[in-house]
Design a protein around this motif. Structure first.
Motif, PDB file in Angstrom:
ATOM      1  N   ASP A  58     -47.373  26.841 -36.520  1.00 19.53           N
ATOM      2  CA  ASP A  58     -47.856  28.190 -36.206  1.00 19.53           C
ATOM      3  C   ASP A  58     -47.196  29.234 -37.117  1.00 19.53           C
ATOM      4  O   ASP A  58     -47.791  30.262 -37.433  1.00 19.53           O
ATOM      5  N   GLU A  96     -55.541  30.699 -29.263  1.00 18.90           N
ATOM      6  CA  GLU A  96     -56.089  30.017 -30.446  1.00 18.90           C
ATOM      7  C   GLU A  96     -57.616  30.019 -30.333  1.00 18.90           C
ATOM      8  O   GLU A  96     -58.318  30.173 -31.327  1.00 18.90           O
ATOM      9  N   HIS A 101     -46.668  32.728 -29.833  1.00 22.29           N
ATOM     10  CA  HIS A 101     -46.695  31.281 -30.108  1.00 22.29           C
ATOM     11  C   HIS A 101     -45.402  30.864 -30.802  1.00 22.29           C
ATOM     12  O   HIS A 101     -44.829  29.817 -30.501  1.00 22.29           O
ATOM     13  N   GLU A 153     -49.952  35.935 -32.239  1.00 22.26           N
ATOM     14  CA  GLU A 153     -49.252  34.806 -32.856  1.00 22.26           C
ATOM     15  C   GLU A 153     -47.744  34.874 -32.587  1.00 22.26           C
ATOM     16  O   GLU A 153     -47.083  33.842 -32.456  1.00 22.26           O
TER      17      GLU A 153
HETATM   18 FE   LIG Z   1     -50.888  30.251 -32.951  1.00 16.90          FE
END
Ligand SMILES: [Fe+2]
Ligand SMILES: [Fe+2]
Length: 466
Positions: free
Chosen positions: A210, A149, A242, A239
């Motif tokens: 997310d 992030e 995540h 991403e």
């Molecule tokens: Fe993220």
């Protein structure tokens, strides 16, 4: 790839001295923010992290022990395509924009700033979680999410510095000044001011919030403003991890609860998290995350599509028609205290279209979690609340709905709220279970171990050297 510069990058930063100087000036402020607001208590520890060392699909990530402040945050864009074109809207087929189109400068700056603001916000929300990690594996995943992030903030700040001049530089500074949950200088979006102080919150956040990020980034990855598209395309690769952390995290809690249910209906007595509480956390994070897509009927969404700046999810891959001039979309709205269908031009409904993609993706995860429960032979089904439930943005804000989406009165909602949303007591109970487990191979009692470790390492691996 220029990895050995102060700011690793593949955007030929050394070829643009002005930009390089501006970012090098921003770097110490970033590090100061990281030390103040990044993971508390673990800054000097070696963490087994992946670092982006190449943007090629194969082997873009390098795994090794790193102290988080030494992480190689950098600026990586997916390589440019030859002859890139605007893919949709009124300018479809024209050469992609290499500079910000003048009339959309403010709007685009707002999009970039809003996206950028979520990145440091989530690091701030999660900064104390390390102290109550359920295992070293989970601790490592938390930190991996946090450093990435941080890198996403770099990716967005690069755009602000590189393409928005003086205003962009001011915005980049402001990104380090706002603080999640601080009433005087809050983060921009509400979901990013909500406390994330236990691991069930963390897993729900990475699962649901997310995932909003994934859909926003996907829509921007289609952008005709090429630097934005290429930035988002690379962020999406990070991403994905995540979302994996969130989906499997909640899934492991669900699985553990189902296992404990076989011993006793009273899961609390066994130190597990009852399904009712898990369901309420799902309701809470899902509804807040739905708000992040914006109003159901939105002239901004229409303008961005028309301008070729923000497309639909997988605009190029999924669709053949990219103009949407005559299409309409029908959606339920509230009129005179009743739910009625309204037709709106498709371009104005694109937030809702994107939200629909997101809801389907979440439903898929719910199916998987329910399978874990069924596999343990327990009969219980978790579900998503209706998308009208508990909304603070758009057509349904200011009205009240039950979890099935039926319109109810404010009094009815108030009376049943504790059935649907986490109570103070729920939160306290979950917090009471949060004790750190840091011995390699061990795991807290309220969560099941993962199916496998990270990058071929076993669960017992020493992911963080304490
Ligand atoms: Fe993220
Ligand atoms: Fe991110």
């Amino acid at each position: 790839m220029e990895l050995h510069e102060r700011i690793p990058n593949n955007v030929n930063l050394s070829g643009d001295k002005k930009l390089q100087r501006a970012l090098e000036k921003w770097l110490p402020n970033y590090l100061e923010w990281w030390r103040e607001m990044g993971p508390e208590g673990f800054q000097e520890k070696d963490v087994w992290l992946r670092t982006a060392t190449s943007v090629e699909p194969e082997g873009w990530a390098h795994f090794d022990y790193v102290r988080m402040p030494d992480y190689r945050w950098g600026i990586f864009l997916k390589p440019a395509e030859r002859d890139a074109r605007v893919g949709f809207g009124d300018n479809a087929g024209q050469p992609a924009y290499q500079e910000v189109p003048g009339e959309f400068r403010n709007a685009l700056r707002r999009i970039v700033v809003t996206q950028a603001d979520t990145e440091p916000a989530s690091v701030e929300q999660q900064r104390r979680l390390g102290q109550t990690c359920p295992s070293l594996y989970d601790l490592r995943n938390l930190f991996q999410v946090n450093v990435e992030e941080g890198r996403h903030l770099w990716a967005m700040v690069y755009l602000l510095h590189g393409y928005f001049g003086r205003d962009g530089r001011d915005e980049a500074d402001a990104l380090l000044e706002r603080r999640s949950g601080n009433p005087d200088k809050p983060r921009i979006l509400e979901a990013f001011n909500q406390p994330c102080d236990d691991w069930l919150n963390f897993f729900c956040f990475t699962m649901f919030t997310d995932r909003d990020g994934k859909y926003q980034l996907s829509a921007l990855a289609e952008s005709g403003f090429e630097p934005l598209a290429r930035t988002c395309q690379f962020m999406l690769t990070e991403e994905a991890h995540h979302l994996f952390v969130g989906e499997t995290g909640v899934g492991r809690v669900v699985k553990r609860t189902a296992q404990l249910m076989k011993e006793s209906e009273d899961v609390r007595r066994l130190g597990g998290i009852p399904f009712e509480i898990i369901q309420r956390y799902i309701n809470y994070w899902f509804s807040y995350s739905l708000d992040l897509f914006g109003g159901e009927i939105s002239s901004n969404a229409a303008d961005f599509f028309a301008a070729g700046l923000k497309g639909r999810y997988q605009e190029q891959k999924k669709y053949t028609e990219h103009l949407l001039v005559n299409d309409v979309y029908s959606l339920p709205v509230i009129e005179d205290g009743r739910i009625v269908e309204r037709e709106v031009p498709m371009r104005n409904a694109l937030n809702e279209v994107l939200r629909g993609e997101y809801v389907r993706d979440c439903e898929r995860a719910l199916e998987r979690w329910n399978k874990y429960i069924a596999d343990e032979g327990v009969s219980r089904v978790l579900s998503l609340p209706h998308r009208r439930f508990h909304r603070h943005v758009g057509e349904y804000a200011g009205h009240h709905f039950d979890v099935e989406g039926n319109l109810i009165t404010a009094e009815e909602f108030e009376a049943r709220k504790s059935e649907w949303l986490p109570t103070l007591e729920d939160r306290e109970y979950v917090r009471s279970l949060m004790h750190p487990v840091t011995e390699p191979g061990k795991i807290a009692n309220w969560i099941a171990p993962p199916a496998s470790g990270i990058k071929g390492k076993p669960f017992e691996f020493e992911y963080v050297r304490l």
